[in-house]
Design a protein around this motif. Structure first.
Motif, mmCIF file in Angstrom:
data_model
loop_
_atom_site.group_PDB
_atom_site.id
_atom_site.type_symbol
_atom_site.label_atom_id
_atom_site.label_comp_id
_atom_site.label_asym_id
_atom_site.label_seq_id
_atom_site.Cartn_x
_atom_site.Cartn_y
_atom_site.Cartn_z
ATOM 1 N N ILE A 1 0.861 -1.173 0.000
ATOM 2 C CA ILE A 1 0.000 0.000 0.000
ATOM 3 C C ILE A 1 0.897 1.221 0.000
ATOM 4 N N PRO A 2 0.811 2.042 -1.038
ATOM 5 C CA PRO A 2 1.680 3.219 -1.085
ATOM 6 C C PRO A 2 1.299 4.233 -0.015
ATOM 7 N N LYS A 3 2.286 4.969 0.455
ATOM 8 C CA LYS A 3 2.058 6.045 1.423
ATOM 9 C C LYS A 3 1.723 7.292 0.616
ATOM 10 N N ILE A 4 0.628 7.934 0.948
ATOM 11 C CA ILE A 4 0.185 9.137 0.244
ATOM 12 C C ILE A 4 0.645 10.356 1.038
ATOM 13 N N PHE A 5 1.318 11.274 0.361
ATOM 14 C CA PHE A 5 1.705 12.546 0.964
ATOM 15 C C PHE A 5 0.799 13.608 0.363
ATOM 16 N N PHE A 6 0.044 14.284 1.202
ATOM 17 C CA PHE A 6 -0.910 15.303 0.785
ATOM 18 C C PHE A 6 -0.357 16.648 1.212
ATOM 19 N N GLY A 7 0.096 17.432 0.257
ATOM 20 C CA GLY A 7 0.702 18.726 0.550
ATOM 21 C C GLY A 7 -0.288 19.861 0.419
ATOM 22 N N THR A 8 -0.184 20.831 1.312
ATOM 23 C CA THR A 8 -1.012 22.031 1.266
ATOM 24 C C THR A 8 -0.118 23.248 1.415
ATOM 25 N N ARG A 9 -0.701 24.399 1.143
ATOM 26 C CA ARG A 9 0.061 25.633 1.245
ATOM 27 C C ARG A 9 0.216 26.066 2.699
ATOM 28 N N THR A 10 -0.811 25.857 3.508
ATOM 29 C CA THR A 10 -0.775 26.341 4.891
ATOM 30 C C THR A 10 -1.217 25.251 5.871
ATOM 31 N N HIS A 11 -0.920 25.466 7.148
ATOM 32 C CA HIS A 11 -1.375 24.550 8.193
ATOM 33 C C HIS A 11 -2.892 24.630 8.342
ATOM 34 N N LYS A 12 -3.459 25.796 8.098
ATOM 35 C CA LYS A 12 -4.909 25.953 8.181
ATOM 36 C C LYS A 12 -5.603 25.063 7.148
ATOM 37 N N GLN A 13 -5.010 24.940 5.960
ATOM 38 C CA GLN A 13 -5.585 24.057 4.940
ATOM 39 C C GLN A 13 -5.512 22.597 5.375
ATOM 40 N N ILE A 14 -4.477 22.227 6.104
ATOM 41 C CA ILE A 14 -4.390 20.863 6.643
ATOM 42 C C ILE A 14 -5.551 20.628 7.601
ATOM 43 N N SER A 15 -5.860 21.610 8.426
ATOM 44 C CA SER A 15 -6.991 21.491 9.348
ATOM 45 C C SER A 15 -8.300 21.300 8.579
ATOM 46 N N GLN A 16 -8.455 22.040 7.488
ATOM 47 C CA GLN A 16 -9.668 21.909 6.686
ATOM 48 C C GLN A 16 -9.767 20.517 6.055
ATOM 49 N N ILE A 17 -8.646 20.028 5.541
ATOM 50 C CA ILE A 17 -8.644 18.712 4.886
ATOM 51 C C ILE A 17 -8.916 17.601 5.899
ATOM 52 N N THR A 18 -8.298 17.669 7.061
ATOM 53 C CA THR A 18 -8.535 16.611 8.055
ATOM 54 C C THR A 18 -9.970 16.660 8.570
ATOM 55 N N ARG A 19 -10.543 17.858 8.643
ATOM 56 C CA ARG A 19 -11.948 17.967 9.041
ATOM 57 C C ARG A 19 -12.844 17.285 8.001
ATOM 58 N N GLU A 20 -12.523 17.460 6.731
ATOM 59 C CA GLU A 20 -13.289 16.794 5.677
ATOM 60 C C GLU A 20 -13.038 15.285 5.677
ATOM 61 N N LEU A 21 -11.801 14.882 5.961
ATOM 62 C CA LEU A 21 -11.475 13.452 6.018
ATOM 63 C C LEU A 21 -12.330 12.752 7.072
ATOM 64 N N LYS A 22 -12.567 13.420 8.192
ATOM 65 C CA LYS A 22 -13.381 12.837 9.267
ATOM 66 C C LYS A 22 -14.785 12.486 8.782
ATOM 67 N N ARG A 23 -15.245 13.168 7.738
ATOM 68 C CA ARG A 23 -16.605 12.955 7.244
ATOM 69 C C ARG A 23 -16.691 11.856 6.188
ATOM 70 N N THR A 24 -15.576 11.232 5.852
ATOM 71 C CA THR A 24 -15.575 10.227 4.789
ATOM 72 C C THR A 24 -15.415 8.812 5.346
ATOM 73 N N TYR B 1 7.618 20.624 2.795
ATOM 74 C CA TYR B 1 8.107 19.314 3.225
ATOM 75 C C TYR B 1 8.332 18.402 2.029
ATOM 76 N N LEU B 2 7.616 18.624 0.971
ATOM 77 C CA LEU B 2 7.737 17.788 -0.220
ATOM 78 C C LEU B 2 8.721 18.366 -1.228
ATOM 79 N N LEU B 3 8.863 19.680 -1.255
ATOM 80 C CA LEU B 3 9.672 20.323 -2.286
ATOM 81 C C LEU B 3 11.109 20.614 -1.872
ATOM 82 N N ARG C 1 12.977 17.109 3.013
ATOM 83 C CA ARG C 1 12.642 15.745 2.579
ATOM 84 C C ARG C 1 13.606 14.730 3.201
ATOM 85 N N GLU C 2 14.884 15.057 3.187
ATOM 86 C CA GLU C 2 15.884 14.163 3.745
ATOM 87 C C GLU C 2 15.749 14.045 5.266
ATOM 88 N N SER C 3 15.494 15.172 5.933
ATOM 89 C CA SER C 3 15.432 15.142 7.394
ATOM 90 C C SER C 3 14.233 14.341 7.915
#
Length: 173
Positions: A32-55, A161-163, A168-170
């Motif tokens: 199973i591949p590991k998915i890295f989901f990149g966003t511009r801001t930490h606030k967008q991560i909060s929005q995405i995880t809130r939506e993930l909770k609904r799926t 973290y991705l770019l 990436r190395e750390s």
């Protein structure tokens, strides 16, 4: 319904020929591949995880990589406006005769999530959830998130973290 390719599946895969999962080089176990989901801001991560909770995928093992600015709970380090990275490293190296008690409690957070995974009770969480639990357990949320990344199927993080090759190395991306 849930997919049959990741750990959120409640249905066993019955036909190996229909599997889209990649096969490991050394055997016939599913990979199973590991998915890295990149966003511009930490606030967008909060929005995405809130939506993930609904799926249906809200129970997929996950982690969120973020800076010490968002996850450090050490009162001295988090209370300063700058140099959090340097102060954290100094505490980890034991300079000035002091150590970080919270770093030594990382296992409390990771075991807490390991306990949840053993009982298949994963639930999507946000940075604030991890920080609150870290404060409650007196454990470092910053390093716990990195340890949780190892067993995660999806990892949320800011784009840098991705770019950035050094980041990436750390964090072994």
């Amino acid at each position: 319904g849930p997919c049959t390719e990741c750990s959120c599946s409640s249905v066993k895969e019955t036909d190996k020929n229909t599997s889209n999962a990649k096969k490991k080089e050394n055997g016939d176990q599913s990979f199973i591949p590991k998915i890295f989901f990149g966003t511009r801001t930490h606030k967008q991560i909060s929005q995405i995880t809130r939506e993930l909770k609904r799926t249906a995928y809200s129970r997929v093992p996950m982690s969120i990589l973020s800076s010490r600015d968002y996850t450090c709970i050490h009162p001295v380090v988090s209370g300063t406006g700058s140099n959090r990275n340097e102060m954290c490293v100094e505490l980890l190296e034991g300079k000035h005769g002091k150590s970080c008690l919270y770093y030594h409690g990382v296992h409390k957070l990771t075991e807490h999530h390991a306990l949840q995974s053993a009982h298949m009770m994963y639930q999507a969480w946000d940075i604030e959830d991890l920080v609150s639990l870290g404060k409650k357990l007196r454990a470092c949320a910053y390093f716990a998130a990195r340890e949780l990344m190892v067993g995660a199927d999806i990892v949320f993080c800011p784009y840098n973290y991705l770019l950035d090759p050094q980041i990436r190395e750390s964090v072994s991306i």
